[in-house]
Design a protein around this motif. Structure first.
Motif, PDB file in Angstrom:
ATOM      1  N   ALA A  49       0.829  -1.212   0.000  1.00 29.21           N
ATOM      2  CA  ALA A  49       0.000   0.000   0.000  1.00 29.21           C
ATOM      3  C   ALA A  49       0.862   1.261   0.000  1.00 29.21           C
ATOM      4  O   ALA A  49       0.407   2.321  -0.437  1.00 29.21           O
ATOM      5  N   LEU A  50       2.110   1.140   0.449  1.00 25.50           N
ATOM      6  CA  LEU A  50       2.970   2.314   0.563  1.00 25.50           C
ATOM      7  C   LEU A  50       4.089   2.348  -0.472  1.00 25.50           C
ATOM      8  O   LEU A  50       4.679   3.410  -0.685  1.00 25.50           O
ATOM      9  N   GLU A  51       4.387   1.254  -1.110  1.00 24.57           N
ATOM     10  CA  GLU A  51       5.543   1.198  -2.019  1.00 24.57           C
ATOM     11  C   GLU A  51       5.145   0.682  -3.394  1.00 24.57           C
ATOM     12  O   GLU A  51       4.439  -0.326  -3.511  1.00 24.57           O
ATOM     13  N   SER A  52       5.621   1.375  -4.425  1.00 27.84           N
ATOM     14  CA  SER A  52       5.365   0.965  -5.803  1.00 27.84           C
ATOM     15  C   SER A  52       6.613   1.200  -6.643  1.00 27.84           C
ATOM     16  O   SER A  52       7.436   2.069  -6.342  1.00 27.84           O
ATOM     17  N   MET A  53       6.747   0.380  -7.701  1.00 31.79           N
ATOM     18  CA  MET A  53       7.777   0.592  -8.716  1.00 31.79           C
ATOM     19  C   MET A  53       7.059   1.049  -9.982  1.00 31.79           C
ATOM     20  O   MET A  53       6.138   0.374 -10.468  1.00 31.79           O
ATOM     21  N   VAL A  54       7.472   2.195 -10.515  1.00 33.15           N
ATOM     22  CA  VAL A  54       6.827   2.751 -11.701  1.00 33.15           C
ATOM     23  C   VAL A  54       7.825   2.725 -12.857  1.00 33.15           C
ATOM     24  O   VAL A  54       8.970   3.167 -12.719  1.00 33.15           O
ATOM     25  N   TYR A  55       7.376   2.205 -14.012  1.00 39.67           N
ATOM     26  CA  TYR A  55       8.208   2.052 -15.201  1.00 39.67           C
ATOM     27  C   TYR A  55       7.695   3.003 -16.270  1.00 39.67           C
ATOM     28  O   TYR A  55       6.580   2.842 -16.786  1.00 39.67           O
ATOM     29  N   ILE A 113       7.455   5.940  -2.876  1.00 39.74           N
ATOM     30  CA  ILE A 113       7.087   5.622  -1.508  1.00 39.74           C
ATOM     31  C   ILE A 113       6.042   6.624  -1.042  1.00 39.74           C
ATOM     32  O   ILE A 113       6.280   7.836  -1.073  1.00 39.74           O
ATOM     33  N   ARG A 114       4.886   6.129  -0.648  1.00 43.12           N
ATOM     34  CA  ARG A 114       3.840   6.998  -0.127  1.00 43.12           C
ATOM     35  C   ARG A 114       4.063   7.210   1.373  1.00 43.12           C
ATOM     36  O   ARG A 114       4.362   6.275   2.112  1.00 43.12           O
ATOM     37  N   GLU A 115       3.919   8.436   1.795  1.00 38.61           N
ATOM     38  CA  GLU A 115       4.068   8.752   3.206  1.00 38.61           C
ATOM     39  C   GLU A 115       2.680   8.929   3.811  1.00 38.61           C
ATOM     40  O   GLU A 115       1.963   9.864   3.478  1.00 38.61           O
ATOM     41  N   PRO A 116       2.291   8.021   4.701  1.00 44.66           N
ATOM     42  CA  PRO A 116       0.960   8.169   5.300  1.00 44.66           C
ATOM     43  C   PRO A 116       0.913   9.349   6.245  1.00 44.66           C
ATOM     44  O   PRO A 116       1.940   9.782   6.783  1.00 44.66           O
ATOM     45  N   GLU A 117      -0.272   9.854   6.445  1.00 39.95           N
ATOM     46  CA  GLU A 117      -0.471  10.932   7.407  1.00 39.95           C
ATOM     47  C   GLU A 117      -0.441  10.335   8.816  1.00 39.95           C
ATOM     48  O   GLU A 117      -1.074   9.322   9.091  1.00 39.95           O
ATOM     49  N   VAL A 118       0.306  10.973   9.710  1.00 39.45           N
ATOM     50  CA  VAL A 118       0.437  10.481  11.079  1.00 39.45           C
ATOM     51  C   VAL A 118      -0.443  11.311  12.002  1.00 39.45           C
ATOM     52  O   VAL A 118      -0.356  12.540  12.021  1.00 39.45           O
ATOM     53  N   ARG A 119      -1.280  10.621  12.754  1.00 41.45           N
ATOM     54  CA  ARG A 119      -2.126  11.277  13.749  1.00 41.45           C
ATOM     55  C   ARG A 119      -1.836  10.657  15.114  1.00 41.45           C
ATOM     56  O   ARG A 119      -1.691   9.449  15.233  1.00 41.45           O
ATOM     57  N   ILE A 120      -1.760  11.500  16.127  1.00 34.54           N
ATOM     58  CA  ILE A 120      -1.441  11.042  17.482  1.00 34.54           C
ATOM     59  C   ILE A 120      -2.742  10.767  18.243  1.00 34.54           C
ATOM     60  O   ILE A 120      -3.659  11.583  18.237  1.00 34.54           O
ATOM     61  N   VAL A 121      -2.785   9.603  18.885  1.00 32.91           N
ATOM     62  CA  VAL A 121      -3.969   9.183  19.628  1.00 32.91           C
ATOM     63  C   VAL A 121      -3.566   8.891  21.070  1.00 32.91           C
ATOM     64  O   VAL A 121      -2.495   8.336  21.322  1.00 32.91           O
TER      65      VAL A 121
END
Length: 464
Positions: A161-167, A180-188
């Protein structure tokens, strides 16, 4: 005259020309017609409707049409044609994506054929020196981007879900890019109160099973979560949650946590020291990773505690029970209590499947009645590594783990020996100011959660 008039009309239907280009006979005809109209028009009868209509709409002068109307009309027509040609000629940037899930037995060639591409496209893509297109696994996703013409422009291999190879298809070959997708971080922040077990308290607080297990592992060196917890104990945790496209993705790291057991509060803070080493430390800078776990498995209940005068359940005689029995379902993972080397991994009639681990020069831990053994003799193991699973082999009345702890060959109570073991490593004195500065917000958050929980408990007592 009639013949000259017709010639003039025909001349008027032809494209307008300049005076230098127009034949003399046409100029003469036009001049004669204009002279005729100038003489005859005043004598036209008033009842002639067609004549009146002609009088109201006089024929424009050739000089006026050539100098004003014609250039303007020609320019407008030319502009319209240019705009239409630019719109048609302008290349579109619209790209269409189609995604396909990798099935068992799929190869790149099979998937590209299924997507409608040629064998040559598949050959070129498969020859890309970098990337992962030749290593496809079921459940992964391949995406193909095409232009309206059907030309392949990109291939996306979604590894997770966070990593892909694009050609990127350029000049007959593919250029590889890792994304590489960087998810949004929320503090709980969550708090819970123990009524029967850590797991039920964590679930009631809205924590996931994985997060509860992480908490148990985090405090596993100071708390036995079967025998130690009491009703009214509390847990508090500050942790990250990760979001993708504004949708919950997963839990992140535990940032800070606290567990209050019988009035004593244990805390843990996530911290990376100046040299880049990551760990969890209490408020004094002592590492939460102790030399040994208090309980070496993912337990559900405990059947008997350390008791030298215990009556053996099979032989019905008073035999020393030099360890602790953890009753658990068959197949429950058993962990190495600490780092060490396997000195025995075997089977006998009494112990069933068993594993002995040497930890340094002084300490040995033993694990008996295993269903399966996952390590071999002389193998190095690390703390929390799975060394086997709970079973009922050997002399056992049911599935359980029998755990023993020896110091210099002498059996010790596994539940109390931890107090006699060397203290965990601490941060250097020079590191403490940095540690306190970076964990100040987390310490304040835990203090607030603990205070709020105490206020809630006090309010409950006042209402009883």
């Amino acid at each position: 005259m009639t013949s000259l008039f017709k010639k003039a009309i025909r001349a008027g239907r032809e494209p307008l020309q300049s005076a230098t280009q127009m034949p003399r006979k046409h100029l003469a005809a036009i001049g004669f017609v204009l002279l005729f109209l100038a003489v005859v028009a005043p004598f036209t009868p008033s009842g002639d409707v067609s004549a009146n209509r002609d009088a109201e709409l006089p024929l424009p002068q050739p000089t006026e049409l050539a100098s004003d109307a014609l250039p303007a009309a020609t320019e407008a027509l030319t502009d319209n044609v240019d705009e239409q040609e630019l719109e048609v000629a302008q290349p579109t940037s619209e790209i269409t994506w189609a995604f396909y899930q990798v099935r068992p037995g799929d190869s790149l060639s099979k998937m590209m054929t299924r997507a409608g591409f040629s064998e040559r496209d598949a050959y070129i893509a498969g020859k890309t020196p970098e990337g992962s297109l030749t290593q496809l696994f079921p459940g992964q996703t391949l995406g193909f981007a095409t232009k309206p013409s059907g030309e392949l422009t990109e291939i996306q291999h979604k590894l997770s879900a966070l990593e892909s190879m694009v050609y990127h298809h350029e000049d007959g070959k593919f250029r590889v890019e890792r994304q590489i997708r960087e998810p949004e971080v929320r503090i709980v922040e969550k708090s819970g109160e123990i009524t029967s077990s850590l797991f039920l308290a964590g679930q009631a607080a809205g924590l996931s099973d994985n997060l509860i297990m992480e908490l148990a592992n985090l405090f596993g060196g100071v708390i036995d979560f079967v025998l130690d917890p009491r009703e009214g104990d509390t847990l508090h945790v500050v942790y990250e949650t990760l979001y993708l496209d504004d949708q919950y993705f997963s839990d992140g790291n535990i940032i800070a946590a606290a567990f209050t057991n019988k009035g004593e509060t244990f805390t843990a803070y996530r911290y990376t020291d100046a040299s880049g080493r990551l760990g969890y430390f209490n408020e004094r800078g002592e590492s939460m990773r102790k030399a040994f776990l208090m309980a070496p498995l993912d337990f559900t209940r405990i059947s008997s505690n350390f008791n030298p005068r215990r009556v053996h359940p099979v032989y019905k005689t008073s035999r020393p029970h030099r360890g602790t029995d953890y009753a658990a379902p068959k197949g429950t993972p058993v962990f190495a209590a600490g780092d060490g080397r396997v000195i025995e991994s075997d089977y006998n009639r009494a112990n069933g499947n068993y594993v002995f681990i040497q930890h340094g020069e002084k300490y040995v831990t033993k694990y008996l009645h295993l269903n399966k053994r996952h390590v071999k003799k002389n193998q190095r193991v690390s703390q929390s590594q799975i060394i086997g699973t709970v079973g009922s082999t050997g002399t056992a009345t049911g599935p359980h783990l029998h755990y023993e702890f020896l110091v210099n060959g002498v059996h010790q109570n596994p539940r109390t020996i931890h107090k006699k073991l060397p203290k965990a490593k601490s941060l250097a004195a020079t590191e403490m100011p940095r540690f306190k500065a970076q964990t100040q917000i987390q310490q304040e958050a835990l203090a607030r959660l603990i205070s709020e929980q105490q206020a809630t408990q006090l309010a409950k007592l006042n209402t009883q």
